[in-house]
Enzyme design. Structure first.
Site, PDB file in Angstrom:
ATOM      1  N   GLN A  64       0.831  -1.214   0.000  1.00 55.76           N
ATOM      2  CA  GLN A  64       0.000   0.000   0.000  1.00 55.76           C
ATOM      3  C   GLN A  64       0.867   1.267   0.000  1.00 55.76           C
ATOM      4  OE1 GLN A  64      -3.131   0.751  -0.501  1.00 55.76           O
ATOM      5  NE2 GLN A  64      -3.667  -1.395  -0.834  1.00 55.76           N
ATOM      6  N   SER A  65       2.045   1.203  -0.591  1.00 51.36           N
ATOM      7  CA  SER A  65       2.943   2.362  -0.613  1.00 51.36           C
ATOM      8  C   SER A  65       2.334   3.555  -1.360  1.00 51.36           C
ATOM      9  CB  SER A  65       4.255   1.955  -1.301  1.00 51.36           C
ATOM     10  OG  SER A  65       5.004   3.102  -1.651  1.00 51.36           O
TER      11      SER A  65
END
Ligand SMILES: *Cc1c(COP(=O)(O)O)cnc(C)c1O
Length: 299
Positions: free
Chosen positions: A41-42
């Site tokens: 989920q960067s």
């Protein structure tokens, strides 16, 4: 609040500031693709994919974890933005980038490597510019003088750029970073990374004689671990959404605001202080957190 959740590239964030300089360097180096890495989920990876799409550059992402069944939040956007995804299991900080660079070179590509979080001396230049922007807005809007600026600090680039910018522009507020990730950066403590990067930024700006202020980093809120959402984050997310109509994210800004609330409760910060909260974005991660129990208003 300084709204870097409004920097204006595919749901925004602070990485846009770094990428402005990193992509400049990528093009100048003659690269035909960029590669970076981070957690699944960067926000950094998603903003890199968005910048690459806008600038017509091929983008490769080294992501932590395994390919999921459902693509949500930032991951949904990575795919939509046309990035090439490489799943890296335990390695969520771009550890496999060198191996992927070799593979790309073997295929005749010329990759430009953007480090984890976009945090190097080039990326951090974007935050020096941000300090100048804040100073301009502060003057134009005749705001009261800030005593403190509070923000989430994780891969070091934001903190380093702000520190360097504050030294150069001789601001008189104190920077307080709220640590997000308790793990060291490749064995080096975060505070050491920040000082090293800030010095590098000043060197690149021909201001090596300028020294940066001591790093203030509150690491205790990082104790539960990276991305673990607890009461601290939940309270901050709900409070700011329900009282200000502003969305924080579960990993970074939720934890940073939770830390700020705690500093206020402990009277480290009081009504004698004027605090600016630097909102670094992260909004898409909310949509991969449907399990987040929210404190619903009672009727
Ligand atoms: C990357 C990020 C941060 C931390 O910035 P660093 O430069 O890595 O310290 C904070 N908040 C959000 C939402 C981010 O995406």
């Amino acid at each position: 609040m300084k709204r870097d959740d409004q920097t204006g590239l595919a749901i925004s964030g602070n990485k846009v500031r770094k990428l402005e300089f990193l992509f400049g360097e990528a093009f100048a180096s003659g690269a035909d693709c960029v590669i970076t890495g981070g957690a699944a989920q960067s926000n950094h990876c998603r903003q890199t994919a968005a910048a690459a799409a806008q600038l017509g550059m091929e983008c490769h992402l080294a992501l932590g974890g395994e390919e999921p069944d459902r693509f949500q939040g930032n991951l949904l956007l990575d795919r939509l933005l046309g990035a090439h995804l490489h799943w890296c299991g335990e390695d969520r900080k771009g550890e496999r980038i060198p191996a992927l660079v070799e593979q790309l070179r073997e295929r005749g590509k010329t990759p430009y490597v953007i480090p984890y979080g976009g945090s190097n001396g080039t990326g951090a230049l974007g935050l020096v510019d941000a300090v100048r922007e804040l100073q301009d807005q502060h003057q134009a809007q005749a705001l009261p003088a800030f005593t403190h600026v509070v923000f989430a600090s994780s891969s070091g680039g934001t903190h380093a750029g702000l520190l360097a910018g504050c030294s150069l522009l001789r601001t008189d507020y104190q920077l307080i970073g709220i640590g997000i990730d308790k793990e060291d950066m490749g064995g080096e403590p975060l505070s050491a990374v920040i000082v090293r990067l800030a010095d590098e930024v000043l060197y690149r700006l021909d201001a090596a004689a300028t020294s940066v202020a001591a790093v203030t980093l509150e690491m205790r809120y990082a104790e539960p671990g990276y991305g673990v959402v607890g009461d601290v984050e939940r309270e901050a997310l709900s409070l700011v959404a329900a009282t200000k109509g502003i969305l924080l994210d579960p990993v970074y800004t939720g934890r940073a605001m939770g830390g700020l609330l705690d500093l206020i409760r402990n009277r480290r910060l009081t009504s004698e202080h004027t605090v600016l909260f630097w909102h670094a974005g992260g909004t898409p991660a909310l949509f991969s957190s449907a399990h987040l129990p929210c404190s619903a208003a009672t009727s």
